[in-house]
Design a protein around this motif. Structure first.
Motif, mmCIF file in Angstrom:
data_model
loop_
_atom_site.group_PDB
_atom_site.id
_atom_site.type_symbol
_atom_site.label_atom_id
_atom_site.label_comp_id
_atom_site.label_asym_id
_atom_site.label_seq_id
_atom_site.Cartn_x
_atom_site.Cartn_y
_atom_site.Cartn_z
ATOM 1 N N ALA A 238 -20.015 2.765 0.162
ATOM 2 C CA ALA A 238 -18.627 2.347 0.718
ATOM 3 C C ALA A 238 -17.903 3.473 -0.261
ATOM 4 O O ALA A 238 -16.883 4.258 0.374
ATOM 5 N N ALA A 239 -18.145 3.829 -1.467
ATOM 6 C CA ALA A 239 -17.300 4.474 -2.359
ATOM 7 C C ALA A 239 -17.400 6.051 -1.996
ATOM 8 O O ALA A 239 -16.491 6.541 -2.042
ATOM 9 N N ILE B 212 -15.395 6.708 1.028
ATOM 10 C CA ILE B 212 -13.873 6.808 0.691
ATOM 11 C C ILE B 212 -13.574 8.079 0.114
ATOM 12 O O ILE B 212 -12.816 8.799 0.671
ATOM 13 N N ALA C 179 -14.035 10.890 2.741
ATOM 14 C CA ALA C 179 -13.006 10.955 3.917
ATOM 15 C C ALA C 179 -11.749 11.696 3.287
ATOM 16 O O ALA C 179 -10.789 12.320 4.019
ATOM 17 N N MET D 73 -8.265 8.379 5.323
ATOM 18 C CA MET D 73 -8.319 7.800 3.984
ATOM 19 C C MET D 73 -8.183 6.402 3.976
ATOM 20 O O MET D 73 -9.090 5.651 3.466
ATOM 21 N N TRP D 74 -7.039 5.793 4.507
ATOM 22 C CA TRP D 74 -6.898 4.361 4.748
ATOM 23 C C TRP D 74 -7.950 3.634 5.565
ATOM 24 O O TRP D 74 -8.377 2.589 5.145
ATOM 25 N N SER E 100 -10.982 4.629 5.955
ATOM 26 C CA SER E 100 -12.215 4.645 5.265
ATOM 27 C C SER E 100 -12.266 3.415 4.131
ATOM 28 O O SER E 100 -13.236 2.907 3.530
ATOM 29 N N LEU E 101 -11.110 3.306 3.539
ATOM 30 C CA LEU E 101 -10.984 2.132 2.429
ATOM 31 C C LEU E 101 -11.242 0.729 3.164
ATOM 32 O O LEU E 101 -12.097 -0.018 2.749
ATOM 33 N N GLY F 159 -14.846 0.800 4.344
ATOM 34 C CA GLY F 159 -15.424 0.466 3.056
ATOM 35 C C GLY F 159 -15.665 -0.876 2.653
ATOM 36 O O GLY F 159 -16.757 -1.549 2.134
ATOM 37 N N GLN G 160 -13.541 -1.257 -4.893
ATOM 38 C CA GLN G 160 -13.239 -0.238 -4.058
ATOM 39 C C GLN G 160 -11.882 0.479 -4.219
ATOM 40 O O GLN G 160 -11.549 1.693 -3.971
ATOM 41 N N PHE H 95 -10.814 4.700 -4.091
ATOM 42 C CA PHE H 95 -9.577 5.056 -3.296
ATOM 43 C C PHE H 95 -8.968 5.734 -4.156
ATOM 44 O O PHE H 95 -8.210 6.869 -3.877
ATOM 45 N N SER I 49 -9.943 9.079 -4.776
ATOM 46 C CA SER I 49 -9.753 10.252 -3.758
ATOM 47 C C SER I 49 -8.544 10.907 -3.491
ATOM 48 O O SER I 49 -8.374 11.754 -2.913
#
Length: 336
Positions: free
Chosen positions: A120-121, A124, A127, A136-137, A139-140, A143, A178, A183, A186
């Motif tokens: 998941a990380a 993010i 993305a 971005m949001w 993917s957060l 994830g 996460q 995030f 990112s």
């Protein structure tokens, strides 16, 4: 018979003082022995100083400097020489940092799974490369959902009798991991994707490093009053003062000579980042104290783990992105 190498008229002087080549050899040996003694004495003094510093700060200064220079060189190359390489460097750093944090949290009653959290990380951070807020949001949230569903399925398979509140704390921990690591990181990747954003990313990293160095040097030399003794006993107000001065100097110089914005933008950059960097450092110290560990890992001698190096940078990345959005248009005004 008279020895051809002896002169009867010299009264046997060469027998007393030796052959000239032997004398020269003896002088060379004496000089070499003296140099070796000086080298050993200097090394002993350096070791003693390093031991005192390590006892005061808990770090091996020499190793910390060498590794810090190496990591800095990698970041410089990735930002200046091959801009797109920064995303790959960020993926590596975030992947290791996430794994460290998840592994450390497993010491506590919380249960987290390294594989889905690392996946998941990485998603993010990847993305963020597309520099789209919606992506971005999304993917957060995706994830977090992925890691939570994995944990719930694993919990059903394990069937170890854990209660709903305990499982809910697992979900909170996954969310923390996460948001805190990938995030926030990112935003640094998204920043480099903007026009001239790589220079602002480099600037915020330099300011954060200046904060760390200023706090370290000032705290080591003058530190007497603990800043947050229950969280980080070795962090002092004197160290924070040194961090503020270092951040202001770095911010103003970077604003004038690299970012090409008014000098006062550098003061704002330094003031905000010294706060975010200090908060990030204290936040990670609080997490480690809650877990009951000194370092997240021992992968970086003299530094601890990857997260121990990113702790100040993570909360500074979103702030640096916001500062870029607000103040980067001023560079065109200055240029004109």
């Amino acid at each position: 018979m008279v020895n051809p190498e002896e002169d009867p008229a010299d009264g046997g002087e060469h027998n007393t003082h030796g052959h000239p080549r032997e004398v020269l050899h003896a002088k060379i040996e004496a000089t070499r022995a003296d140099i070796e003694r000086q080298v050993h004495a200097t090394r002993a003094q350096i070791d003693q100083v390093n031991e005192r510093i390590e006892a005061r700060t808990g770090r091996n200064l020499i190793l910390a400097i060498l590794i810090g220079v190496g990591l800095g060189a990698i970041l410089l190359v990735s930002l200046i020489v091959i801009k797109d390489l920064f995303a790959l460097v960020a993926l590596i750093f975030v992947g290791f940092s996430t794994f460290e944090l998840v592994t450390a949290l497993k010491i506590t009653p919380r249960k987290l799974d390294p594989v889905p959290n690392v996946i998941a990380a990485l998603g993010i951070v990847t993305a963020a490369y597309f520099n789209d807020p919606v992506v971005m949001w999304s993917s957060l949230l995706g994830g977090i959902a992925f890691a939570v569903v994995w944990r719930l399925i694993a919990q059903m398979i394990e069937a170890d009798g854990r209660t709903a509140p305990e499982i809910f704390r697992d979900v909170i921990a996954i969310t923390l991991v996460q948001v805190y690591v990938p995030f926030m990181a990112s935003f640094a990747v998204a920043l480099t994707r903007r026009e001239n954003g790589e220079w602002w990313a480099l600037a915020f990293l330099i300011v954060v490093v200046s904060v760390d160095v200023g706090a370290y040097a000032s705290g080591l030399s003058f530190g007497k009053h603990p800043m947050a003794p229950k969280i980080s006993p070795k962090k002092t107000w004197e160290g924070f003062a040194g961090a503020v001065i270092a951040a202001q100097i770095a911010g103003i110089l970077l604003a004038l000579f690299m970012l090409e914005v008014p000098w006062w933008v550098g003061t704002i950059l330094g003031a905000l980042l010294v706060i975010s960097a200090t908060v990030g450092d204290l936040a990670e110290s609080m997490i480690k104290r809650d877990i009951g560990i000194k370092d997240m890992s021992s992968w970086l001698p003299g530094h601890g783990g990857f997260l121990d190096r990113l702790d100040s940078m993570l909360p500074s990345a979103p702030l640096a992105f916001a500062i870029f959005v607000v103040f980067s248009p001023l560079s065109t005004l200055v240029a004109s």
